[in-house]
Design an enzyme around this catalytic site. Structure first.
Site, PDB file in Angstrom:
ATOM      1  N   LYS A 154       5.067 -19.769  24.116  1.00 38.37           N
ATOM      2  CA  LYS A 154       6.056 -20.842  24.292  1.00 38.37           C
ATOM      3  C   LYS A 154       5.360 -22.025  24.961  1.00 38.37           C
ATOM      4  O   LYS A 154       5.235 -22.088  26.184  1.00 38.37           O
ATOM      5  CB  LYS A 154       7.250 -20.410  25.147  1.00 38.37           C
ATOM      6  N   GLU A 197      -0.506 -19.287  37.026  1.00 35.80           N
ATOM      7  CA  GLU A 197      -1.453 -20.373  37.352  1.00 35.80           C
ATOM      8  C   GLU A 197      -0.615 -21.591  37.690  1.00 35.80           C
ATOM      9  O   GLU A 197      -0.010 -22.193  36.791  1.00 35.80           O
ATOM     10  CB  GLU A 197      -2.340 -20.688  36.141  1.00 35.80           C
ATOM     11  N   CYS A 252      -4.060 -29.937  37.549  1.00 36.92           N
ATOM     12  CA  CYS A 252      -3.752 -28.999  38.641  1.00 36.92           C
ATOM     13  C   CYS A 252      -4.901 -28.910  39.639  1.00 36.92           C
ATOM     14  O   CYS A 252      -4.681 -28.701  40.822  1.00 36.92           O
ATOM     15  CB  CYS A 252      -3.445 -27.625  38.064  1.00 36.92           C
ATOM     16  N   GLU A 296       2.348 -32.001  45.493  1.00 38.31           N
ATOM     17  CA  GLU A 296       1.574 -32.342  44.297  1.00 38.31           C
ATOM     18  C   GLU A 296       2.221 -33.558  43.633  1.00 38.31           C
ATOM     19  O   GLU A 296       3.371 -33.492  43.199  1.00 38.31           O
ATOM     20  CB  GLU A 296       1.587 -31.133  43.344  1.00 38.31           C
TER      21      GLU A 296
END
Ligand code: NAD
Length: 471
Positions: A169, A244, A278, A378
């Site tokens: 997905k 992750e 990331c 972030e």
């Protein structure tokens, strides 16, 4: 105008049962460039059933058969390199520089798994017991838009190496890239049902994958918030999970580092993938007594970088993927200014001449305290925080004072000293004097940056269950 109106289930491109249409928007212009018909729960269930049926045979495949499949996948995907580059530039505004580099590594995901298979012992003996590593079952692969092809390719390569079948997905925002990738999967000619691809929404297709008992494992790359909700849902059926997640990686410049090299590299690193990475080193930790020199170098570097149309070869920073992401980054810049950080360069608003797209000015805050929101959360845009420290011990403390632990970077003239500092840092991947990548070396996060590891043998093992037979 591009139309994606099929999903890939049981070895065929089929019309989805789902009917919802999702618009694909070019983030450089905010013009509609295509439409994708989204898969629904029925499509997801069908894909899981196909993967389950295929697992019965595929789980018994030999290592040499799987090496053959990995080789075919690599060949089929590498053939489509230019199509990936074009789609990534158009669909999420990846810069030509970044996507060219990223696609140069795609084949390595398959080569590295072949290398692992050449030596991995699936059958072992401990005293009188035989210990067998067998594929865990059907794996759900859920991925983000910012590294769609590489995330999917590396996870599919690992699953195939293990003998698992998959339902992928991808992000709904990555439908064009996914279409190219799926065509390559089809061309590779694996048995029906081994690879299934259902593009749909996270709260529809993603939720079904997370709850359906037919899924044995979830390999997820994405935000920490979604990772947490997946972990909570997955526990009911005790799925194995690899997560992750996000990061706020420190980049420690030790006092003996060559600033003329380290600071420009730090700024380029923070802005990798237009700041939407990331592993981006977004907290730059520098000795207080060198702050003026660091500020001058960092400002000059950022101001020399080109924010612009991603298709141009000289563009360093492209647009944010969506208006929502642009707004989020603007909000963080506002928070930084209001929070008392010193704006060194960039700031609110769009760069001149780029008003149509989601472009953000290359932004640096200095004199940032690690307690400020811009140092803790972030941002996922081209915003770098320079944080001064007094001593090496304080640098280590600041580096570790974060809920994240995905990556860290250290610059020093003395590599032994840098390694000693690395021992103290809580992060899954630490790079010394640069940005190294090796697909055989484990990758993953400490703390809220994730659970588990990917790549190489450490990536393969979580796709395997261990069975001991004692006699
Ligand atoms: P996201 O978490 O919003 O979405 C990731 C995927 O999860 C998408 O496919 C989305 O549709 C799906 N999803 C959303 N809600 C879901 C739900 N309830 N159940 C199941 N699936 C669901 O992330 P994003 O905005 O697409 O990507 C950016 C994030 O990904 C950043 O936080 C970045 O740090 C992270 N990321 C991490 C790595 C890594 O290797 N650690 C790599 C790339 C990106």
């Amino acid at each position: 105008m591009k139309t994606v109106n099929t999903i890939y289930s049981n070895g065929e491109f089929v019309s989805p049962h789902g009917t919802e249409i999702y618009d694909l928007i070019n983030p450089s212009t905010n013009q509609k460039i295509g439409e994708v018909t989204l898969a629904d729960v029925t499509d997801t269930k069908n894909a899981i059933a196909a993967a389950k049926a295929a697992f019965r045979t595929f789980s018994k495949s030999t290592v040499s058969e799987r090496i053959g499949y990995l080789t075919k996948l690599k060949t089929a995907i590498e053939k489509r390199r230019q199509d990936f580059i074009d789609a990534m530039i158009e669909e999420y505004g990846g810069t030509h520089q970044f996507v060219t580099m990223s696609n140069a590594h795609t084949g390595a995901w398959f080569d590295s798994m072949i290398e692992v298979l050449n030596t991995f012992e699936f059958e072992r003996t401990i005293n009188a017991a035989s210990v067998r590593f067998q594929p865990v079952g059907v794996v759900a692969i859920i991925t983000p838009w910012n590294a769609s092809n590489s995330s999917v390719a590396s996870k599919v390569a690992t699953a195939i190496a293990a003998g698992c079948t998959v339902v992928v997905k991808p992000s709904e925002m990555s439908a064009l890239q996914t279409n190219v990738l799926t065509e390559a999967f089809h061309e590779a000619g694996l048995p029906k049902g081994v690879i299934n691809v259902v593009t749909g929404l996270g709260n529809v297709v993603g939720t079904e994958l997370t709850e359906n008992p037919g899924i044995a494992k979830i390999s997820f790359t994405g935000s920490t918030a979604v990772g947490k909700s997946i972990a909570k849902q997955a526990v009911d059926t005790m799925k194995r999970i690899t997560l992750e997640l996000g990061g706020k990686s420190p980049n420690i410049i030790l006092d003996d580092a060559d600033l003329d090299k380290a600071i420009p590299m730090a700024v380029y690193g923070a802005y990798m993938n237009s700041g939407q990475a990331c592993i981006a080193p977004t907290r730059l930790l520098v000795p207080q007594h060198k702050l003026d020199r660091v500020n001058a170098l960092a400002k000059a570097t950022a101001e020399s970088m080109v924010v612009g149309p991603p298709q141009n070869a000289d563009t360093n920073i492209g647009p944010m993927v969506s208006v929502k992401q642009f707004d989020k980054v603007q909000q963080y810049i506002k928070t930084g200014i209001e929070g008392g950080a010193t704006l060194l360069t960039g700031g609110l608003g769009k760069p001149e001449g780029l008003e149509e797209g989601n472009f953000v000015k290359a932004t640096i805050f200095t004199n940032v305290s690690n307690a400020m929101t811009i140092a803790r959360e972030e941002i996922f845009g081209p915003v770098l925080c320079i944080i001064p420290y007094q001593t090496e011990a304080e640098a280590i403390e600041i580096a570790n004072d974060t809920p994240y632990g995905l990556a860290a970077y250290i610059s020093s003239a003395d590599s032994e000293r840098a390694k000693r500092v690395a021992e103290e840092i809580d992060a899954g991947r630490i790079c010394i004097n640069g940005f190294s990548h090796d697909p055989m070396v484990p990758f993953g996060g400490f703390k809220q940056s994730g659970i588990g590891r990917e790549y190489g043998v450490y990536g393969l093992q979580p796709y395997l269950e261990i069975k001991a037979v004692l006699s």
